[in-house]
Design a protein around this motif. Structure first.
Motif, PDB file in Angstrom:
ATOM      1  N   LEU A   1      38.171  46.231  54.444  1.00 11.15           N
ATOM      2  CA  LEU A   1      38.080  44.936  53.787  1.00 11.15           C
ATOM      3  C   LEU A   1      38.420  45.111  52.322  1.00 11.15           C
ATOM      4  N   LEU A   2      39.053  44.077  51.737  1.00 16.55           N
ATOM      5  CA  LEU A   2      39.341  44.127  50.306  1.00 16.55           C
ATOM      6  C   LEU A   2      39.429  42.711  49.759  1.00 16.55           C
ATOM      7  N   TRP A   3      39.142  42.596  48.475  1.00 14.47           N
ATOM      8  CA  TRP A   3      39.308  41.338  47.760  1.00 14.47           C
ATOM      9  C   TRP A   3      40.690  41.323  47.126  1.00 14.47           C
ATOM     10  N   TYR A   4      41.441  40.265  47.366  1.00  2.59           N
ATOM     11  CA  TYR A   4      42.804  40.147  46.868  1.00  2.59           C
ATOM     12  C   TYR A   4      42.868  39.030  45.830  1.00  2.59           C
ATOM     13  N   ASP A   5      43.238  39.389  44.589  1.00  6.56           N
ATOM     14  CA  ASP A   5      43.397  38.416  43.506  1.00  6.56           C
ATOM     15  C   ASP A   5      44.759  37.741  43.658  1.00  6.56           C
ATOM     16  N   LEU A   6      44.759  36.453  43.979  1.00  7.10           N
ATOM     17  CA  LEU A   6      45.996  35.734  44.266  1.00  7.10           C
ATOM     18  C   LEU A   6      46.898  35.599  43.048  1.00  7.10           C
ATOM     19  N   GLU A   7      46.303  35.597  41.861  1.00  7.60           N
ATOM     20  CA  GLU A   7      47.099  35.423  40.645  1.00  7.60           C
ATOM     21  C   GLU A   7      47.650  36.747  40.145  1.00  7.60           C
TER      22      GLU A   7
ATOM     23  N   THR B   1      53.970  39.120  54.743  1.00 10.90           N
ATOM     24  CA  THR B   1      53.160  38.278  55.624  1.00 10.90           C
ATOM     25  C   THR B   1      52.899  36.948  54.934  1.00 10.90           C
ATOM     26  N   ASP B   2      53.246  35.851  55.609  1.00 10.47           N
ATOM     27  CA  ASP B   2      52.951  34.511  55.114  1.00 10.47           C
ATOM     28  C   ASP B   2      51.629  34.039  55.702  1.00 10.47           C
ATOM     29  N   VAL B   3      50.797  33.419  54.864  1.00  9.92           N
ATOM     30  CA  VAL B   3      49.518  32.881  55.314  1.00  9.92           C
ATOM     31  C   VAL B   3      49.568  31.363  55.200  1.00  9.92           C
ATOM     32  N   TRP B   4      49.443  30.685  56.349  1.00 11.86           N
ATOM     33  CA  TRP B   4      49.503  29.227  56.420  1.00 11.86           C
ATOM     34  C   TRP B   4      48.110  28.661  56.671  1.00 11.86           C
ATOM     35  N   LEU B   5      47.781  27.569  56.003  1.00 12.85           N
ATOM     36  CA  LEU B   5      46.527  26.858  56.237  1.00 12.85           C
ATOM     37  C   LEU B   5      46.830  25.466  56.755  1.00 12.85           C
ATOM     38  N   MET B   6      45.963  24.978  57.658  1.00 20.99           N
ATOM     39  CA  MET B   6      46.152  23.627  58.182  1.00 20.99           C
ATOM     40  C   MET B   6      45.784  22.614  57.110  1.00 20.99           C
ATOM     41  N   ASN B   7      46.588  21.583  56.987  1.00 17.86           N
ATOM     42  CA  ASN B   7      46.357  20.515  56.029  1.00 17.86           C
ATOM     43  C   ASN B   7      45.299  19.570  56.583  1.00 17.86           C
ATOM     44  N   ASP B   8      44.065  19.703  56.100  1.00 20.20           N
ATOM     45  CA  ASP B   8      42.961  18.898  56.623  1.00 20.20           C
ATOM     46  C   ASP B   8      43.101  17.416  56.287  1.00 20.20           C
ATOM     47  N   GLN B   9      43.894  17.101  55.260  1.00 16.10           N
ATOM     48  CA  GLN B   9      44.067  15.700  54.872  1.00 16.10           C
ATOM     49  C   GLN B   9      44.971  14.956  55.858  1.00 16.10           C
ATOM     50  N   ARG B  10      45.752  15.718  56.633  1.00 16.02           N
ATOM     51  CA  ARG B  10      46.624  15.141  57.656  1.00 16.02           C
ATOM     52  C   ARG B  10      47.659  14.183  57.060  1.00 16.02           C
TER      53      ARG B  10
ATOM     54  N   SER C   1      37.092  32.852  47.729  1.00 18.97           N
ATOM     55  CA  SER C   1      35.993  32.776  46.771  1.00 18.97           C
ATOM     56  C   SER C   1      35.772  31.319  46.385  1.00 18.97           C
ATOM     57  N   ASN C   2      34.622  31.021  45.781  1.00 18.85           N
ATOM     58  CA  ASN C   2      34.319  29.649  45.371  1.00 18.85           C
ATOM     59  C   ASN C   2      35.346  29.115  44.379  1.00 18.85           C
ATOM     60  N   SER C   3      35.865  29.999  43.530  1.00 20.57           N
ATOM     61  CA  SER C   3      36.864  29.592  42.546  1.00 20.57           C
ATOM     62  C   SER C   3      38.246  29.428  43.167  1.00 20.57           C
ATOM     63  N   GLY C   4      38.456  30.053  44.331  1.00 16.28           N
ATOM     64  CA  GLY C   4      39.759  30.004  44.978  1.00 16.28           C
ATOM     65  C   GLY C   4      40.761  30.983  44.399  1.00 16.28           C
ATOM     66  N   ASN C   5      40.314  31.818  43.445  1.00 16.93           N
ATOM     67  CA  ASN C   5      41.230  32.759  42.796  1.00 16.93           C
ATOM     68  C   ASN C   5      41.479  34.020  43.616  1.00 16.93           C
ATOM     69  N   ASP C   6      40.525  34.376  44.485  1.00 18.64           N
ATOM     70  CA  ASP C   6      40.733  35.550  45.315  1.00 18.64           C
ATOM     71  C   ASP C   6      40.241  35.285  46.734  1.00 18.64           C
TER      72      ASP C   6
ATOM     73  N   LYS D   1      51.887  26.587  53.206  1.00 18.11           N
ATOM     74  CA  LYS D   1      51.827  28.025  52.963  1.00 18.11           C
ATOM     75  C   LYS D   1      50.891  28.290  51.787  1.00 18.11           C
ATOM     76  N   ALA D   2      49.783  29.004  52.058  1.00 24.17           N
ATOM     77  CA  ALA D   2      48.774  29.256  51.031  1.00 24.17           C
ATOM     78  C   ALA D   2      49.185  30.391  50.098  1.00 24.17           C
ATOM     79  N   PHE D   3      49.658  31.509  50.660  1.00 22.88           N
ATOM     80  CA  PHE D   3      50.122  32.629  49.849  1.00 22.88           C
ATOM     81  C   PHE D   3      50.905  33.594  50.715  1.00 22.88           C
ATOM     82  N   THR D   4      51.579  34.535  50.061  1.00 25.35           N
ATOM     83  CA  THR D   4      52.388  35.557  50.731  1.00 25.35           C
ATOM     84  C   THR D   4      52.011  36.925  50.207  1.00 25.35           C
ATOM     85  N   VAL D   5      51.913  37.910  51.095  1.00 23.66           N
ATOM     86  CA  VAL D   5      51.640  39.293  50.706  1.00 23.66           C
ATOM     87  C   VAL D   5      52.884  40.120  51.015  1.00 23.66           C
ATOM     88  N   GLU D   6      53.408  40.798  50.007  1.00 18.33           N
ATOM     89  CA  GLU D   6      54.625  41.583  50.179  1.00 18.33           C
ATOM     90  C   GLU D   6      54.304  42.980  50.716  1.00 18.33           C
TER      91      GLU D   6
END
Length: 377
Positions: A312-318, A259-268, A297-302, A275-280
């Protein structure tokens, strides 16, 4: 020694909502400060800057529960149910500036609620001249958001009628419904609630005859006009539009693969999506049909992710690792939504829970009222 009014104001506006509700009991002067409309707006601006996604609404099977993002990091999460008759059987519509909109009776009854202050307001029924049109369609789309141009809160209802697609809008300021411009029949909506981002409500649609391309269709609440944004390059079997941390998000699910997760580019600047991240699959989540990011999260790490509306679950992107969130007492199927706590006052003031209901479970209820959503039993 009596503190000057200006100093009281400066001290109080830095406190969270749950403490300010208790501070109202200190004196008439403090209560007057906290209830002042200018103070409410000033406090909300600071809350939005510091903790825009602090509150959590969990809805399912016509029931509504409250908790907060920080509590979802605990090993065992306790929630509080809004069990008043006004919210029984209700579905989540949207949230903005601390107000939550719910609907009942097949989207015929709408209720605005401030979960922090336990106040609600039932909206007037749709005028009969519009209601008959909505009664004839199988699917009614709706959404809720804040009109920052006119400092107003609005509910939008959309019905794909035989000759056109009708759009009506409720204004909290005028306490009335009106019809705005119709949408052409070349726009086909995907049945879902509107996602409020950047002053507009958004839906995923298909536009004809442009090779049946997908677009994000928006209703600007201030201008009461329509806008269109293109899709990212998605080709999966299940595509979903969601709202994550103040941005639009599209999940593109390739069944059994990833699954690919896309975020809108607010800076335009450049591409409107990234593409923010992918889950296999198979991966750390195990087998799933679809996922929905809820908040970073505030740090953006998960990121907090809802899986198949069942967990629900917390996913560590790194590290690509997950940590499950255990919530007791909620339905097996649920949806998770965020909102910002506020002191916003609704005209009709009525407590969602009656005092007698608190006496049944004094420890749990009293602690909730005094300390906020994060229960300490």
């Amino acid at each position: 020694m009596t503190l000057p009014y200006e100093l009281i104001d400066e001290i109080l506006y830095r406190l969270p909502v749950k403490y300010l509700l208790r501070c109202r009991c200190v004196s008439k002067e403090w209560c007057s400060v906290i209830d002042n409309n200018a103070f409410v707006k000033k406090h909300h601006r600071r809350t939005f800057e510091c903790d825009p996604d602090g509150g959590v609404v969990i809805s399912g099977d016509g029931r509504v529960f409250l908790t907060d993002v920080e509590s979802l990091r605990d090993d065992k999460v306790e929630v509080v149910e809004l069990d008043d008759s006004i919210v029984c059987g209700a579905e989540f519509v949207g949230a903005a500036n601390g107000l939550v909109c719910l609907c009942k009776n097949e989207k015929k009854v709408f209720v605005l609620c401030n979960p922090a202050t336990r106040k609600y307001r039932k909206l007037p029924s749709v005028p009969s001249m519009f209601a008959s049109e909505f009664d004839e369609v199988e699917v009614t789309l709706c959404g809720f958001g804040y009109d920052r141009v006119n400092d107003d809160y609005k509910v939008v209802k959309i019905a794909e009628c035989e000759e056109c697609t009708m759009v009506i809008m409720y204004s909290l300021k005028s306490n009335s419904w009106k019809r705005i411009q119709d949408i052409g029949k070349n726009i086909q909506f995907i049945p879902e609630r509107g996602k409020f981002v950047g002053g507009a409500l958004h839906w995923m649609t298909i536009k004809y005859p442009r090779n049946c391309c997908g677009i994000v269709f928006g209703v600007d609440l201030g201008l009461e006009q329509f806008k269109e944004d293109p899709f990212p390059d998605v080709h999966g079997t299940f595509v979903c539009l969601v709202h994550v941390g103040g941005s639009l998000c599209i999940t593109d699910n390739y069944s059994g693969s990833h699954t690919d997760v896309w975020l809108m580019n607010d800076q335009r600047e450049g591409s409107p999506w990234y593409k923010a991240f992918t889950v296999e699959q198979p991966g750390p989540f195990g087998p799933f049909k679809f996922i929905r990011p809820v908040v970073f999260s505030n740090s953006g790490n998960d990121v907090l992710i809802e899986v198949d509306r069942t967990k629900l679950l917390w996913y560590d992107l790194e590290k690509k690792a997950v940590r499950n969130v255990r919530i007791h007492g909620i339905p097996t199927k649920f949806d998770t939504h965020l909102y910002t706590e506020s002191l916003f006052q609704l005209t009709e003031r009525k407590q969602l829970q009656k005092p007698s209901q608190y006496k049944k479970q004094p420890k749990k209820r009293d602690d909730f009222l005094s300390k906020g959503f994060k229960l300490k039993l």
